[in-house]
Design an enzyme around this catalytic site. Structure first.
Site, mmCIF file in Angstrom:
data_model
loop_
_atom_site.group_PDB
_atom_site.id
_atom_site.type_symbol
_atom_site.label_atom_id
_atom_site.label_comp_id
_atom_site.label_asym_id
_atom_site.label_seq_id
_atom_site.Cartn_x
_atom_site.Cartn_y
_atom_site.Cartn_z
ATOM 1 C CE LYS A 174 -1.671 -21.588 -9.474
ATOM 2 N NZ LYS A 174 -2.661 -20.918 -10.341
ATOM 3 C CG ASP A 191 -0.353 -15.887 -11.076
ATOM 4 O OD1 ASP A 191 0.524 -15.546 -11.897
ATOM 5 O OD2 ASP A 191 -1.445 -16.388 -11.400
ATOM 6 C CE LYS A 196 -2.874 -13.453 -12.158
ATOM 7 N NZ LYS A 196 -3.981 -13.966 -12.979
ATOM 8 C CG ASP A 227 -2.235 -18.441 -7.900
ATOM 9 O OD1 ASP A 227 -3.292 -19.090 -7.887
ATOM 10 O OD2 ASP A 227 -1.555 -18.264 -8.928
ATOM 11 C CD GLU A 268 0.307 -19.169 -12.558
ATOM 12 O OE1 GLU A 268 -0.217 -18.619 -13.544
ATOM 13 O OE2 GLU A 268 -0.269 -19.273 -11.462
ATOM 14 N NE ARG A 291 -3.560 -23.698 -17.551
ATOM 15 C CZ ARG A 291 -4.638 -23.229 -18.173
ATOM 16 N NH1 ARG A 291 -4.943 -23.650 -19.384
ATOM 17 N NH2 ARG A 291 -5.419 -22.343 -17.585
HETATM 18 N N1 BES Z 1 -4.082 -17.918 -10.346
HETATM 19 C C1 BES Z 1 -4.816 -17.657 -11.529
HETATM 20 C C2 BES Z 1 -6.284 -18.048 -11.411
HETATM 21 C C3 BES Z 1 -7.109 -17.145 -10.556
HETATM 22 C C4 BES Z 1 -7.579 -15.940 -11.050
HETATM 23 C C5 BES Z 1 -7.423 -17.506 -9.285
HETATM 24 C C6 BES Z 1 -8.343 -15.113 -10.272
HETATM 25 C C7 BES Z 1 -8.189 -16.681 -8.494
HETATM 26 C C8 BES Z 1 -8.651 -15.482 -8.987
HETATM 27 C C9 BES Z 1 -4.216 -18.438 -12.690
HETATM 28 O O1 BES Z 1 -2.855 -18.636 -12.639
HETATM 29 C C10 BES Z 1 -4.488 -17.640 -13.904
HETATM 30 O O2 BES Z 1 -3.951 -16.585 -14.013
HETATM 31 N N2 BES Z 1 -5.328 -18.172 -14.779
HETATM 32 C C11 BES Z 1 -5.702 -17.501 -15.956
HETATM 33 C C12 BES Z 1 -5.647 -18.501 -17.077
HETATM 34 C C13 BES Z 1 -5.734 -17.873 -18.422
HETATM 35 C C14 BES Z 1 -4.493 -17.081 -18.722
HETATM 36 C C15 BES Z 1 -5.917 -18.967 -19.440
HETATM 37 C C16 BES Z 1 -7.101 -16.948 -15.768
HETATM 38 O O3 BES Z 1 -7.911 -17.602 -15.104
HETATM 39 O O4 BES Z 1 -7.356 -15.855 -16.221
HETATM 40 ZN ZN ZN Z 2 -2.043 -18.674 -10.805
HETATM 41 MN MN MN Z 3 -1.760 -17.037 -13.468
#
Ligand code: BES
Ligand code: ZN
Ligand code: MN
Length: 495
Positions: free
Chosen positions: A267, A272, A279, A290, A351, A353
């Site tokens: 990935k 992000d 966010k 990310d 994003e 996935r």
């Molecule tokens: N890159 C993030 C996951 C992440 C969050 C990695 C914090 C490291 C620290 C990913 O793209 C994401 O935003 N995931 C969301 C998914 C949710 C929207 C279902 C998450 O984990 O909140």
């Molecule tokens: Zn992400």
């Molecule tokens: Mn994300």
């Protein structure tokens, strides 16, 4: 840095620092005993300084009797048969103790050190890996590069008790040094900010890795080519960004063409923001990491070109930014992935996935022996496992076990998580084949379930490294994980 393994006589070694080991209960290694018997001073000094041989305890002595080395560092290993992790952390402590010294040449007497379940090659591998990783500093973006690090050794000798051990030590040193180089590349890419480390930057980095390497070829797919392949999921992520997405493919050929490759998929979200599902602001800077999964895939490729093992490995990196803009994908939008399956994007912050599913479908063309994707995929994985273990998911027990074992062996551990059918229905959508989020419960599992729908055609494993690829807080920075895990796995496959 020059690495050598040979039989060392502690009494005549002339290095800047000779490192000998000692254990609790007045147990000495052979090299420490040799110093003691020549100078008769070591035990007395240890006693005077209160050195007990506890694990990770160090005592630095200057020009002691019984040796011709400038310094002697006595390194405590605790129990006579230390655990692998005790040994690894003691190595770190030894380097810490030398941090402010000008030592250039080091000799570490490993003698016949015995660690259950580990061989000489592993022992030496850890030494070179720890030392190599200890040299990493992120100075790229500082205008004053600072003084050269006071501790920057140029020569490391690992001392064996007998000649028969030296070739295994030498092999391990070479492997550890290559892994350190790869791991440090992973950290550098992770630490680079999003305005420098863009998808195009990663593409350039991939070309650099391949330059002049007979065994590594690089191919970059641009957005037009991805569109032709039908990568609607991946492109829905880059839709909001001014930076074009790149699909980066690196092929390392170390074995016969007929040997099926292991495909590593990373990935590579170079920043992000969450997209339209923006966010919160606090700590958002950390989303430059990310692309940690992609960075670890780069680190592995770097290590492979150094070591040239007998194996075929393909890297596929899905690189994109995730930004909000007038062109960005909106919640509720429905996209079609390369596999033909449609996805309702209920949250543009899920994003990872979306870029991975198309990269995973693309991986089919390599007829892989196994596909391992690496991704900072979910915050939920950090809630579940913290920063000690990466989350491991797999559709094959054999592959999962091989990766878990590689994690144990390297100390870069993973923990297996379930992919049960019961979780799949959380991804149901009223309007498309699936939604890209699965609700509040088991967020790391449902993300993996999403990926599992694109990986039916081959043995597959997914590593969620959101908690392990970087550290927050005052020591903020990329860790280089899971390169040690992946490299231990790959080298096992090669042998
Ligand atoms: N890159 C993030 C996951 C992440 C969050 C990695 C914090 C490291 C620290 C990913 O793209 C994401 O935003 N995931 C969301 C998914 C949710 C929207 C279902 C998450 O984990 O909140
Ligand atoms: Zn992400
Ligand atoms: Mn994300």
């Amino acid at each position: 840095m020059q690495y050598t393994a040979k039989v060392v006589n502690a009494n005549t070694d002339r290095s800047d620092c000779l490192i000998v080991t000692a254990f609790e209960g007045d147990q000495w290694s052979a090299s420490a005993s040799a110093l003691e018997s020549k100078g008769g001073q070591l035990a007395a000094l240890c006693k005077r300084e209160g050195f007990k041989g506890k694990q990770g305890e160090t005592l630095l002595l200057h020009t002691p009797e019984g040796t011709q080395a400038k310094r002697v560092l006595v390194l405590g290993l605790g129990k006579l048969q230390p655990s692998p992790s005790a040994y690894q952390s003691a190595l770190g402590k030894a380097l810490e103790a030398l941090k402010n010294t000008p030592c250039k040449s080091l000799t570490l007497c490993l003698d016949e050190l015995n660690i259950e379940g580990r061989d000489a090659r592993w022992l030496a591998r850890q030494v070179a890996l720890t030392l190599g990783m200890g040299q990493y500093r992120f100075t790229r973006c500082k205008s004053q590069k600072g003084d050269a690090p006071p501790f920057a050794p140029t020569k490391l000798t690992v001392g064996a008790a007998k000649k028969s051990l030296t070739s295994d030590f030498q092999t391990g040193l070479r492997e550890g040094a290559a892994m350190a180089k790869g791991t440090n590349l992973t950290r550098e890419l992770g630490d680079l900010p999003g305005n420098i480390c863009t998808p195009s930057y990663l593409a350039t980095e991939a070309r650099r890795l391949g330059r002049g390497q007979k065994k590594l070829s690089t191919k970059i797919l641009d957005e037009k080519q991805m569109k032709e392949l039908g990568m609607g999921a991946l492109l829905s992520v880059s839709a909001g960004s001014d930076q074009p997405a790149k699909l980066i493919v690196m092929e390392y050929r170390g074995a016969a063409k007929s040997q099926k490759p292991v495909v590593l998929v990373g990935k590579g979200i170079t920043f992000d923001t969450g997209g339209i599902s923006l966010k919160p602001g606090a700590g958002m800077d950390e989303m430059k990491y990310d692309m940690g999964g992609a960075a670890s895939v780069f680190g592995c490729m770097q290590t492979l070109v150094e070591l040239e093992p007998n194996i075929n490995v393909v890297a596929v990196v899905a690189a994109s930014e995730n930004m909000p803009s007038g062109g960005a994908t909106k919640p509720g939008d429905i996209v079609t992935s390369m596999s033909g399956q449609t996805i309702e994007v209920l949250n543009t912050d899920a994003e990872g996935r979306l870029v991975l599913c198309d990269a995973l479908t693309y991986a089919e063309r390599f007829k892989p022996k196994a596909v391992v994707d690496v991704a900072t995929l979910t915050g939920a994985c950090i809630m579940a496992l913290g920063s000690h273990a990466s989350g491991l998911y797999s559709n094959r027990d054999e592959l999962a076990e091989a990766l878990l074992a590689a994690g144990e062996e390297s100390g870069d551990r993973a923990w297996r998580m379930p992919l049960w059918d019961e979780y799949q229905k959380q991804l149901d959508s009223n309007f498309a084949d699936m939604a890209n989020i699965g609700g509040r419960e088991a967020g790391s599992v449902t993300a993996a379930c999403f990926l599992s729908r694109y990986t039916q055609k081959y043995p597959w494993a997914h590593l969620d490294v959101a908690g392990t690829a970087w550290r927050s807080g005052s020591a903020k920075g990329a860790t280089g994980r899971p390169v040690p895990l992946l490299m231990h796995y790959l080298l096992k496959q090669a042998s």
